[in-house]
Design a protein around this motif. Structure first.
Motif, mmCIF file in Angstrom:
data_model
loop_
_atom_site.group_PDB
_atom_site.id
_atom_site.type_symbol
_atom_site.label_atom_id
_atom_site.label_comp_id
_atom_site.label_asym_id
_atom_site.label_seq_id
_atom_site.Cartn_x
_atom_site.Cartn_y
_atom_site.Cartn_z
ATOM 1 N N LEU A 40 1.699 1.568 4.253
ATOM 2 C CA LEU A 40 0.251 1.680 4.084
ATOM 3 C C LEU A 40 -0.133 1.951 2.633
ATOM 4 O O LEU A 40 -1.149 1.459 2.158
ATOM 5 N N ARG A 71 -5.654 -8.946 5.443
ATOM 6 C CA ARG A 71 -6.616 -8.445 4.457
ATOM 7 C C ARG A 71 -6.541 -9.271 3.198
ATOM 8 O O ARG A 71 -5.502 -9.779 2.825
ATOM 9 N N THR A 117 -3.038 -0.873 13.736
ATOM 10 C CA THR A 117 -3.590 -2.181 13.377
ATOM 11 C C THR A 117 -3.350 -2.459 11.897
ATOM 12 O O THR A 117 -2.869 -3.532 11.518
ATOM 13 N N GLU A 118 -3.674 -1.505 11.043
ATOM 14 C CA GLU A 118 -3.488 -1.695 9.600
ATOM 15 C C GLU A 118 -2.009 -1.768 9.232
ATOM 16 O O GLU A 118 -1.615 -2.530 8.343
ATOM 17 N N PHE A 161 -3.825 1.760 1.015
ATOM 18 C CA PHE A 161 -4.489 2.854 1.717
ATOM 19 C C PHE A 161 -4.122 4.178 1.071
ATOM 20 O O PHE A 161 -3.009 4.377 0.615
ATOM 21 N N ARG A 208 -6.390 2.376 14.925
ATOM 22 C CA ARG A 208 -6.706 1.850 13.589
ATOM 23 C C ARG A 208 -5.474 1.863 12.678
ATOM 24 O O ARG A 208 -5.206 0.901 11.963
ATOM 25 N N ARG A 243 -0.897 -5.220 10.250
ATOM 26 C CA ARG A 243 -1.519 -6.183 9.333
ATOM 27 C C ARG A 243 -0.804 -6.163 7.977
ATOM 28 O O ARG A 243 -0.541 -7.211 7.401
ATOM 29 N N ALA A 244 -0.474 -4.982 7.478
ATOM 30 C CA ALA A 244 0.217 -4.867 6.191
ATOM 31 C C ALA A 244 1.604 -5.507 6.238
ATOM 32 O O ALA A 244 2.077 -6.047 5.233
ATOM 33 N N MET A 283 -5.137 8.109 7.924
ATOM 34 C CA MET A 283 -4.423 7.080 8.674
ATOM 35 C C MET A 283 -3.096 7.596 9.238
ATOM 36 O O MET A 283 -2.461 6.921 10.011
#
Length: 161
Positions: A70, A160, A132-133, A75, A129, A136-137, A80
């Motif tokens: 992250l 992203r 998900t991130e 981030f 959340r 995605r990362a 998170m």
């Protein structure tokens, strides 16, 4: 274990439906190994016909993997990183090897603590959340989850920019 009855809300292909059914069965076996008192989640990471990793939720997770991933994705802060490092998705990616999950799909099921294999019940298992991130990362392509109504849903994880 009796196979669950559910509707696959993606694609009309019978082969894909049977494959997803086997993946749900694998994820359910993982969820049965979880030590959650309220909920147990199991996950399978796959690409095509290859299983890359499996995992379930638990109290200890690979904190470094989550923080490093992250942070590299831009981030900041602890918002998170609450207790999500013990989530099934994180354990599954860790077991698969974070570098190998790009372009893969993760399927997650959530069962109640008092799950009965004779009367399978699945609850909503959409990703939080942080997960998900995290996915995605790592460029995970898609995520299947149970919706609590006997359906398996698919979400494509847009990257992203």
């Amino acid at each position: 274990m009796r196979l669950p009855v559910y509707t696959v809300l993606v694609g009309p292909c019978v082969h894909e439906s049977l494959k997803l059914r086997r993946l749900v069965q694998m994820a359910t076996r993982q969820a049965l190994m979880a030590d959650g008192t309220r909920q147990r989640l199991g996950a399978v990471c796959f690409r095509g016909n290859s299983i890359l990793g499996v995992g379930h939720n638990g109290p200890h997770g690979p904190v470094g993997l989550v923080v490093d991933t992250l942070t590299a994705a831009g981030f900041r802060g602890d918002d998170m990183l609450h207790t999500s490092v013990g989530h099934a998705e994180v354990h599954t990616v860790n077991n698969a090897g974070a570098a190998s999950v790009e372009g893969s799909t993760i399927l997650v099921v959530r069962i109640p603590a008092n799950y009965d294999p004779e009367e399978p019940e699945y609850r909503k298992s959409h990703p939080c959340r942080m997960c998900t991130e995290f996915m995605r990362a790592l460029k995970v392509k898609a995520y299947f989850y149970t919706d609590g109504r006997g359906n398996l849903r698919k979400t494509t994880l847009a990257q992203r920019r």
